[in-house]
Design an enzyme around this catalytic site. Structure first.
Site, PDB file in Angstrom:
ATOM      1  N   GLY A   1       0.660  -1.352  -0.189  1.00 29.83           N
ATOM      2  CA  GLY A   1       0.065  -0.082   0.072  1.00 29.83           C
ATOM      3  C   GLY A   1       0.573   1.075   0.058  1.00 29.83           C
ATOM      4  O   GLY A   1       2.441   1.285  -0.122  1.00 29.83           O
ATOM      5  N   CYS A   2       0.266   2.558  -0.435  1.00 30.50           N
ATOM      6  CA  CYS A   2       0.942   3.516  -0.493  1.00 30.50           C
ATOM      7  C   CYS A   2       1.600   4.387   0.871  1.00 30.50           C
ATOM      8  O   CYS A   2       2.184   4.434   1.292  1.00 30.50           O
ATOM      9  CB  CYS A   2       0.055   4.736  -1.303  1.00 30.50           C
TER      10      CYS A   2
END
EC number: 1.2.1.38
Lengths: 352, 352, 352, 352
Positions: free
Chosen positions: D154-155
């Site tokens: 994920g970011c």
């Protein structure tokens, strides 16, 4: 001094927004090498002090502006200086054998009288100035190829002229009806600490400026008049938009032939720009968003005709710092050097 | 049911941006009390669920739309509904003795044919519709005072008509040359989950929409024609700007008398709006920023004349949700009730 | 000189963002009249030259700073000057009988040594300084009422202390675990032409600054230590956010009693702020948005407990220029004058 | 079907923001050719209908998701689908011989129990899942090279783990003191019409969300625990920032050895990331701006030590859609294919 086969280029005035675009574009260009970055107030600093995010790739120092040094090292020089300075430096660089791409207004005008009237600067470089070519490749491609001195267009004129040229060149509109309502992000104001460019002032606000007197007016008129082979006056109104990059020019004019429809005009525009790799005519009913052009050298053009009023409305969107400034200069460089016109220039923006 | 002396008001369609402006403005208004907040999809919710920041002052629930209930409780009803719904409800509310201020397009048109042509909605409330007054106090102050049904203007028409009216009313321009290039913040698109209104899409971007076909065109033309006593067509182009609130209309027209100068026109505008507490004509060379109007019911107007082209350029800035919507409705309420026109309406924006 | 019954107030340093908020708030305050606007570099100008949108209501000129003139006209003086100047002026104004509300850091510290260590300014006004009260009404309401010299808190300390005070005062957390991660709009940087505050630089970007050394740290620590009756050190990190107004402080601390749940803490906060009209504790699971506070003197506080880690997370949102600056000063004025604490101060923001 | 020597790649879920980044990055990648773009609701549309600005380069149609068709055409498949879908498709694609890079959460967890607890999705692909590698090349470079199934991070975890890893791996901090205060642009919310992501709502505002319960928490904890070889819990708080792209993670932790100074830690970080072409450790006292990373696959890391509190503060900035999503997936592709890790990935952002 340079890698074999690469062309040595220098940037005078590398610290501003035009400069940093050039640094990026030229760093990624396959045929050139940056051998000189020059500045005045920033001389002596590491370039990474000005733009820390570039420290991993650009180790150059900003050097003082010494024309002999520049000419000894550079085949091509980009000038990114305030108006009125390039005309002092360019003649000497040309004399020393450099090719010069000037981003200021100094070499955009065929008439130095017009320049002096709007820019309040006396000049004595008339001979050199008359050899300069207006660096809008879509209109002056052949002349650019054979020139050593390019006056790169302003950001507003680029957007506006790309929207207007097919109409004027082919006599499709009444020139006296031209109105250009242009909108620019605040990076067009440069990297300087002006109150009106502060985020706190400019964000969530919108206003016009320079109404009926902006200096890009005579530049647009000169090229329109050249295309029309008659004197054209335009109404030009710039606005400051709460965004960083991008220009949208919304251009209005009355059609000579009220029977023309949108499809006709899209066909005409596509034909006019057939050989221009950076102009994209949008299909029926699609209007450009500046974000589409952001980070690219593209100009997106949308066209609408209003049968109720007999007017055409043309909208053109560019990235003011690329197609409107540094990218266009690199496009001219490609032409001058005989490379592909689109060599090393971005055509795909990041979205969103 | 209400505090002594206060007028009972209700808002139908309270959940949108128009609704929440009304809630704020009417909560702070010294002469009214909000006794009903109604909605459709939000019925049954606490208003503070929709707007948590108002929970400390607004304890109302959103109620279902029941016209008998509304009429039994409210002397005045604001309708903030999608186009095509007000014309179902307003006749019944009028019948039951309410005064109605409609924020939709339904009661803005003197010709229901025009309405139907642009809004694709058949109507059978012609009798009531013909009694409606266009709620732009600066032009129709006296008629508003004596009306029970107000069709409050759209945001773009408000900004555009305030810029144009003195010119048209006094015959100073050639009406066929009118071009309105308008720019709006995205709150004008309403509180609905549209992709193009996302921050990720709309921020740092700019584009036109509805070119040559936006529904505010006939509304502007109707009022211009009324002022001119002849048929006027305008070129109207709206743009979406990366900001929340505010509209700037940049209006172009050719002057009949090319000898008029800016000072003349400023004098004319000041005279025209002498009795209008919310219109501020800016002095020589000052152009409006939308931020100045933000949070107020004011319209700021700047004027420029271009002697090179014979055109006048008028720029008007408003807050699209206040003077362009809810504030104007309250201004009309003040007139209807015989109160001071500016009662309870903000005149000083926060800056920056 | 003033309207009957109104208190005459002056603003020294009226040209900045703090000044213009004061001008707005005091213009709308029912019990005061602005009788003096003073400045240094802007002296002699019309106030409307600085803020054209106020021209219709504020006709004052900015006057030079002459303490005798100020004292002869004003009962209360607001000082909105750079740090290190108020401590030159305030003693003389107090001496001449004025009440002084200072927006700078000069009178926030009980220890001038701390002040000098962090602000590098030598002082000789110790006697006067020791009489100053820290102008956070939620903590020092009674002392403010009886003071003539108020050191109004900084914007970050206001947001942070409102979030922390109930926890510290009641010994609910381990003080050495306090971390304050604060985020501010760029208007906190003032109305000055700094490169990093340009829209082109600050928009669509985000970064921390002053990490481990911001001058608001000792101010927060002083008040926390006062509440805890022991020495408290905090970790404070400010960030610049691409927006105009607003501060969010996200505060982390380890609970002494890991059995406490969110509902307990909401109850405790509500009790702590029961008499504070501007602090709004949000219900379960609602976290504040800075926009809710924008244009108001409110502080919205949201609370979360993480049973996995034993920490409490408190988020507080204010308008940095109102509750974080000018509005708080007016709140202090209300207390000093014996008026209702919330007199004339906005409690309903415009949304969106 | 493909150009000689180029690797055929497909994108399932090409219509979202992750998809369009992949389309751009893979279009410009010298060694791959996009041979399939697939989607569900957008199947049958021209890709240029979704993103008109790409019409000049991407003529593909969005095709329905047919795993046999995909496997017959593609050597490598990128999955950009909502959580819970990749785990249906990936096993069948792997079975058919494709290499799979999944951008969702489905293959990020070594424990499917953790996945199911946080994502509420039952799974029966345990065998395949256990072969997946967490696609953070800076930590798992060798494993990625030998894998056919990558769970791309994920970011938020990308930004946070790059900041934390050297500290945890080398035991420099007390793991129980880790606090991650993260800030993201709104593009992280995806291309969907949510009210809270509207410009009118999100612009000029700031707030936390998912406090103490965001799904990226267990992902960060899993990798930290792996590095620490013991169970690590972190405090993770995401905030929505009024900007399009970019994440800044501000990470706090208490140093085991309070004698360490900033220079020591910069040295440690530089050593740790010596072989990582996309991580840039900033020099003394320079803190990252998200804008620096915008449009690139870089992570900029700034480091500060507070001797007053014994804490280290690490700030890491990435472009959430590139290093935080699509760029990282391409970086993994490069490793899987044995190409240079940075092949075709941007390293120079446009500024400003």
């Amino acid at each position: 001094m340079t890698e074999s086969q690469k062309v040595a280029v220098g940037i005078v005035g590398a610290s501003g927004y035009g400069g940093v675009q050039l640094v990026k574009l030229l760093s990624e260009h396959p045929e050139v090498e940056i051998v000189y970055l020059g500045g005045d107030s920033s001389a002596g600093k590491d370039y990474a002090d000005l733009y820390p995010h570039l420290g991993h790739l650009i180790q150059n120092k900003v050097e003082p502006i010494d024309l002999d040094v520049i000419a000894s090292r550079c085949e091509v020089v980009f000038l990114g200086l305030p108006n009125g300075l390039a005309c002092k430096f360019a003649p000497k660089l040309i004399e020393r054998g450099c090719k010069v791409l000037d981003l200021s207004a100094d070499y955009r005008f065929t008439s130095l009288e017009t320049y002096t009237a709007w820019y309040q600067t006396e000049r004595d470089d008339g001979a050199i100035a008359s050899s300069a070519v207006y660096g809008l490749p879509e209109l002056y491609r052949e002349q650019i190829k054979n020139s050593s001195l390019i006056g790169c267009p302003g950001c507003y004129p680029t957007a506006s002229l790309l929207a207007l040229s097919p109409l004027i060149k082919q006599g499709l509109i009444l020139p006296e009806t031209i109105i250009i309502d242009a909108k620019s992000g605040t990076s067009g104001g440069g990297r300087q600490g002006k109150i009106n460019l502060l985020l706190a002032e400019a964000d969530n606000s919108l206003g016009a400026y320079g109404v009926a007197k902006h200096r890009h007016t005579p530049e647009i008129e000169q090229i329109c008049s050249d295309l029309a082979r008659s004197d054209v006056k335009v109404q030009f109104t710039p606005h400051l938009i709460p965004m960083v990059r991008g220009i949208l020019s919304t251009v209005y004019a009355t059609l000579r032939d009220p029977g023309l429809v949108r499809e006709d005009l899209i066909t005409i525009y596509n034909a006019f720009y057939r050989s221009s790799p950076f102009v994209k005519i949008l299909p029926n009913g699609t209007y450009p968003q500046t974000k589409w052009a952001c980070g690219t050298n593209l100009a997106y053009i949308g066209i609408e005709v209003d049968p109720r009023t007999g007017r055409i409305i043309v909208m053109s969107a560019i990235d003011n710092l690329i197609k409107g400034q540094a990218g266009q200069a690199v496009q001219c460089l490609n032409l001058i050097m005989g490379w592909d016109e689109d060599l090393g220039l971005p055509k795909l923006g990041f979205y969103p």
